[in-house]
Design a protein around this motif. Structure first.
Motif, PDB file in Angstrom:
ATOM      1  N   ALA A 112       0.832  -1.209   0.000  1.00  0.00           N
ATOM      2  CA  ALA A 112       0.000   0.000   0.000  1.00  0.00           C
ATOM      3  C   ALA A 112       0.863   1.254   0.000  1.00  0.00           C
ATOM      4  N   LYS A 113       1.966   1.236   0.745  1.00  0.00           N
ATOM      5  CA  LYS A 113       2.885   2.385   0.731  1.00  0.00           C
ATOM      6  C   LYS A 113       3.375   2.671  -0.688  1.00  0.00           C
ATOM      7  N   LEU A 114       3.787   1.607  -1.383  1.00  0.00           N
ATOM      8  CA  LEU A 114       4.299   1.776  -2.738  1.00  0.00           C
ATOM      9  C   LEU A 114       3.217   2.308  -3.669  1.00  0.00           C
ATOM     10  N   GLU A 115       2.003   1.801  -3.508  1.00  0.00           N
ATOM     11  CA  GLU A 115       0.904   2.232  -4.374  1.00  0.00           C
ATOM     12  C   GLU A 115       0.520   3.684  -4.112  1.00  0.00           C
ATOM     13  N   ASN A 116       0.670   4.121  -2.871  1.00  0.00           N
ATOM     14  CA  ASN A 116       0.248   5.474  -2.502  1.00  0.00           C
ATOM     15  C   ASN A 116       1.374   6.507  -2.571  1.00  0.00           C
ATOM     16  N   GLY A 117       2.535   6.081  -3.004  1.00  0.00           N
ATOM     17  CA  GLY A 117       3.637   7.036  -3.148  1.00  0.00           C
ATOM     18  C   GLY A 117       4.277   7.436  -1.852  1.00  0.00           C
ATOM     19  N   LYS A 118       4.469   6.491  -0.967  1.00  0.00           N
ATOM     20  CA  LYS A 118       5.172   6.755   0.282  1.00  0.00           C
ATOM     21  C   LYS A 118       6.476   5.956   0.261  1.00  0.00           C
ATOM     22  N   PRO A 119       7.530   6.542   0.795  1.00  0.00           N
ATOM     23  CA  PRO A 119       7.601   7.806   1.534  1.00  0.00           C
ATOM     24  C   PRO A 119       7.385   9.023   0.636  1.00  0.00           C
ATOM     25  N   PRO A 120       7.194  10.195   1.253  1.00  0.00           N
ATOM     26  CA  PRO A 120       6.929  11.412   0.479  1.00  0.00           C
ATOM     27  C   PRO A 120       8.008  11.648  -0.567  1.00  0.00           C
ATOM     28  N   GLY A 121       7.559  12.033  -1.727  1.00  0.00           N
ATOM     29  CA  GLY A 121       8.491  12.273  -2.822  1.00  0.00           C
ATOM     30  C   GLY A 121       8.478  11.170  -3.847  1.00  0.00           C
ATOM     31  N   ASP A 122       8.042   9.971  -3.454  1.00  0.00           N
ATOM     32  CA  ASP A 122       7.925   8.870  -4.402  1.00  0.00           C
ATOM     33  C   ASP A 122       6.572   8.960  -5.097  1.00  0.00           C
ATOM     34  N   PRO A 123       6.531   8.841  -6.430  1.00  0.00           N
ATOM     35  CA  PRO A 123       5.232   8.832  -7.117  1.00  0.00           C
ATOM     36  C   PRO A 123       4.499   7.526  -6.844  1.00  0.00           C
ATOM     37  N   PRO A 124       3.159   7.551  -6.921  1.00  0.00           N
ATOM     38  CA  PRO A 124       2.393   6.314  -6.735  1.00  0.00           C
ATOM     39  C   PRO A 124       2.717   5.307  -7.833  1.00  0.00           C
ATOM     40  N   LEU A 125       2.602   4.031  -7.493  1.00  0.00           N
ATOM     41  CA  LEU A 125       2.798   2.960  -8.470  1.00  0.00           C
ATOM     42  C   LEU A 125       1.474   2.247  -8.686  1.00  0.00           C
ATOM     43  N   ALA A 126       1.145   2.010  -9.943  1.00  0.00           N
ATOM     44  CA  ALA A 126      -0.094   1.302 -10.254  1.00  0.00           C
ATOM     45  C   ALA A 126      -0.015  -0.128  -9.742  1.00  0.00           C
ATOM     46  N   PRO A 127      -1.115  -0.681  -9.231  1.00  0.00           N
ATOM     47  CA  PRO A 127      -1.101  -2.065  -8.740  1.00  0.00           C
ATOM     48  C   PRO A 127      -0.583  -3.058  -9.777  1.00  0.00           C
ATOM     49  N   ALA A 128      -0.919  -2.854 -11.044  1.00  0.00           N
ATOM     50  CA  ALA A 128      -0.465  -3.799 -12.074  1.00  0.00           C
ATOM     51  C   ALA A 128       1.049  -3.751 -12.242  1.00  0.00           C
ATOM     52  N   VAL A 129       1.616  -2.571 -12.071  1.00  0.00           N
ATOM     53  CA  VAL A 129       3.079  -2.425 -12.164  1.00  0.00           C
ATOM     54  C   VAL A 129       3.746  -3.164 -11.015  1.00  0.00           C
ATOM     55  N   ILE A 130       3.227  -2.945  -9.807  1.00  0.00           N
ATOM     56  CA  ILE A 130       3.800  -3.632  -8.652  1.00  0.00           C
ATOM     57  C   ILE A 130       3.658  -5.138  -8.811  1.00  0.00           C
ATOM     58  N   ASP A 131       2.509  -5.592  -9.311  1.00  0.00           N
ATOM     59  CA  ASP A 131       2.311  -7.030  -9.505  1.00  0.00           C
ATOM     60  C   ASP A 131       3.359  -7.610 -10.446  1.00  0.00           C
ATOM     61  N   GLY A 132       3.708  -6.834 -11.491  1.00  0.00           N
ATOM     62  CA  GLY A 132       4.745  -7.310 -12.408  1.00  0.00           C
ATOM     63  C   GLY A 132       6.093  -7.431 -11.726  1.00  0.00           C
ATOM     64  N   HIS A 133       6.413  -6.461 -10.867  1.00  0.00           N
ATOM     65  CA  HIS A 133       7.677  -6.523 -10.114  1.00  0.00           C
ATOM     66  C   HIS A 133       7.692  -7.766  -9.216  1.00  0.00           C
ATOM     67  N   LEU A 134       6.569  -8.030  -8.548  1.00  0.00           N
ATOM     68  CA  LEU A 134       6.502  -9.177  -7.638  1.00  0.00           C
ATOM     69  C   LEU A 134       6.654 -10.485  -8.391  1.00  0.00           C
ATOM     70  N   ARG A 135       5.982 -10.588  -9.535  1.00  0.00           N
ATOM     71  CA  ARG A 135       6.057 -11.850 -10.290  1.00  0.00           C
ATOM     72  C   ARG A 135       7.485 -12.137 -10.757  1.00  0.00           C
TER      73      ARG A 135
END
Length: 638
Positions: A549-572
């Motif tokens: 959720a932190k990654l999706e919401n752009g935390k810590p401050p200064g990081d842009p949000p990541l789309a769930p599909a993008v994160i899913d690709g990183h995890l796979r």
């Protein structure tokens, strides 16, 4: 042939005289004289009482024969001793003979160390009265004084014993030990000193001292075991190590260095460098280093590794030549990288193969980088570099061909996941060097490939870098394209060092411990993956659902949000099922990732993992559609 030797007692005075003249010298692989002051005192006390101090062992040197080992005279002997061809080399007894020579024969101050390793300069004396006192420990009669021969107290403000002149020695009844074998002049002057003072009875004290103490030293005989001049190099080195159990063991490089030095070649300079020029060691250590890294992946390549790789090539060449000459297979000389083969390695062979082996090690570093290994701490087996360097030295640029590189990778991973290079590696080295190049030419698969079968249960026991397979999985994940959870970058060499990538927990330790999960379960390689330092800090100790959720919401401050599909690709890309991780389903995640990792290992080794249930993985779940039957059958057919 059995080693020929003879044993006979020889007077200590004769032995020390032979050391001084250069008749007895040291093989150059002997380390320097290192005995401290207390050990010297104990030795002198034993000899003065006629107690045994152990046998010496020498190697006879035939006059006019070529020198087998480089040699040097004992420490402190006169310069002319160096130019003499020795009659014997002292294999065992350097510390004792040097200590006795320095204190009992040489007329100069003795430079030694205290038990705390402080360098000191000392003169050695025997207190005549104490030496004749019944019941007194003889070591208490052995006295040392500083270079100025004045023993001081109260922070050097008060002299308690001054022996700076012969007359002061006579008056204190202190006999200088370096007059032990030539006391007549000292005794005569001692007698005159006391007669002039009306105390001629003191002369009788010295006579008793001479008879009870000095004669023990002058007449002392030492057993000497003399090896014949036909004794082999291997026997000399083996005997040397057996009798020098108290010191640091010699490695083969030191022994070969001594043998090459006798032929005028400075092997140590070749390895360590000379006159400001970097040696082979430094060139290998710094090859391929990145950024501010002081060393590259070859940091721990040793001098013995170098000699082993050269020996493999040399003995293979000798075997091939014998075969070409029609020698029966049963009588062909073996390919070897044993200690004995290193001691038999001709200087010409070293010179012939050294440059190619250096390039072989450097090519090995390139190969390791392609396989996701960038630091020496992540190298599964240091020992596997030896046959790898020899193979790459032999095949040269052919390693760059895609088909050859694929086979080399399979051999490499089979060695790691079969855990084949942990011990007793000499025979495997030989097989690798014979079989891998032949395999590249269309021959049968090497023994290492056939033996490199991974047992699935090992995954659940691999928790630290002490396991080669643990390191192997870490590297495989990076080689196969694992992307950082946060940045999405692949872990090439630049990213690896710039982002401080290391292996970290997927379900954090703190989260697991809060739920009472046993460390034996959550701390295995199954729950670990390569991540950057920053990403690991973001993960912290929270549940996976929380850090995603932190990654999706752009935390810590200064990081842009990541789309769930993008994160899913990183995890796979790490073999992680996103749905299981987002739901914090630890047990299901563990079972699923175990199957995925087993499929990854199967892909790398070409072996279906024995007893593993990976049949359900296909399509996007399996690395590179690994489980296609045709692919497995092709690899098995090789």
């Amino acid at each position: 042939m059995p080693t020929a030797f003879k044993t006979n007692p020889i007077k200590l005075e004769e032995l020390l005289s032979d050391c001084e003249s250069g008749k007895i010298q040291l093989p150059d692989f002997q380390r320097s004289w290192v005995w401290d002051e207390d050990r010297i005192l104990s030795l002198i006390a034993s000899v003065s009482l006629g107690f045994p101090v152990g046998a010496l062992m020498t190697l006879e040197m035939r006059a006019g024969a070529a020198e087998t080992f480089a040699r040097r005279p004992l420490h402190g002997t006169p310069p002319e001793a160096t130019g003499r061809h020795p009659e014997q080399l002292l294999l065992d007894g350097q510390q004792r003979m040097t200590s006795l020579y320095q204190t009992c024969l040489r007329r100069e101050v003795v430079k030694t160390v205290t038990p705390k390793q402080r360098v000191v300069r000392r003169w050695f004396y025997i207190d005549i009265v104490k030496a004749l006192t019944p019941g007194l420990d003889r070591i208490d009669a052995i006295v040392t004084v500083p270079e100025d021969r004045a023993l001081k107290a109260d922070f050097n403000r008060r002299i308690v014993l001054d022996l700076s002149t012969p007359e002061l020695e006579y008056g204190a009844l202190m006999f200088p030990l370096n007059r032990t074998f030539d006391w007549d002049e000292w005794q005569e002057a001692y007698g005159d000193y006391w007669i002039a003072r009306g105390e001629s009875a003191k002369r009788e004290i010295f006579k008793q001292f001479k008879n009870d103490v000095l004669q023990n030293i002058k007449g002392y005989q030492v057993p000497v075991i003399a090896l014949g001049d036909t004794t082999s190099h291997e026997a000399v080195c083996l005997v040397f190590e057996k009798v020098n159990t108290g010191g640091k063991p010699l490695d083969a490089f030191e022994l070969v260095t001594s043998m090459y030095a006798a032929r005028g070649f400075r092997l140590r300079d070749d390895w360590l460098g000379h006159n400001g020029e970097p040696g082979l060691q430094q060139r290998l250590q710094t090859f391929g280093r990145v950024g501010d890294q002081p060393f590259g992946i070859l940091e721990k390549v040793s001098s013995t590794d170098l000699l082993q790789a050269i020996s493999l090539l040399h003995t293979k060449q000798v075997r091939q030549q014998a075969k070409a000459e029609g020698v029966n297979d049963a009588d062909l000389p073996p390919v070897r990288a044993t200690r004995q083969s290193l001691l038999e390695l001709p200087l010409d062979a070293y010179r012939a193969h050294r440059a190619a082996v250096e390039e072989g090690f450097k090519t090995a570093a390139r190969f390791l980088r392609l396989n996701g290994i960038y630091r020496v701490i992540d190298l599964p087996y240091q020992s596997q570099l030896v046959p790898m360097a020899a193979i790459l030295a032999e095949i040269g640029p052919r390693w760059e061909h895609a088909a050859n590189r694929e086979k080399l990778s399979r051999w490499f991973w089979c060695g790691i996941f079969g855990e084949l290079y942990g011990s007793a590696t000499d025979s495997r080295f030989a097989k690798d060097v014979m079989e891998v190049p032949a395999w590249l030419e269309g021959g049968a698969a090497p023994t290492t490939v056939a033996d490199g079968v991974f047992l699935p249960d090992r995954l659940k026991t691999m928790r630290t870098r002490l396991s080669a397979a643990y390191k192997g999985i870490h590297a495989l994940l990076m080689r196969e394209g694992a992307q950082d959870f946060r940045s999405g970058q692949n872990y090439d060499q630049t990213v690896f060092f710039d982002e401080a990538v290391d292996i970290h927990h997927i379900f954090p330790q703190a989260w697991c411990k809060q739920r009472g999960i046993d460390a034996k379960i959550f701390d295995t390689i199954i729950n670990k993956t390569p991540l950057s330092y920053r990403t690991n800090r973001i993960i912290g100790g929270v549940a996976p659902s929380a850090y995603i959720a932190k990654l999706e919401n752009g935390k810590p401050p200064g990081d842009p949000p990541l789309a769930p599909a993008v994160i899913d690709g990183h995890l796979r890309s790490h073999g992680i099922d996103p749905a299981l991780l987002r739901a914090d389903r630890f047990d299901d995640f563990l079972a699923d990732r175990e199957r995925w990792l087993l499929s990854l290992i199967a892909k790398a080794t070409g072996h279906p993992v024995m007893g593993a249930d990976i049949a359900g993985l296909d399509g996007d779940d399996a690395p590179d559609d690994l489980l296609r039957d045709a692919g497995m059958m092709d690899m098995a057919a090789e």
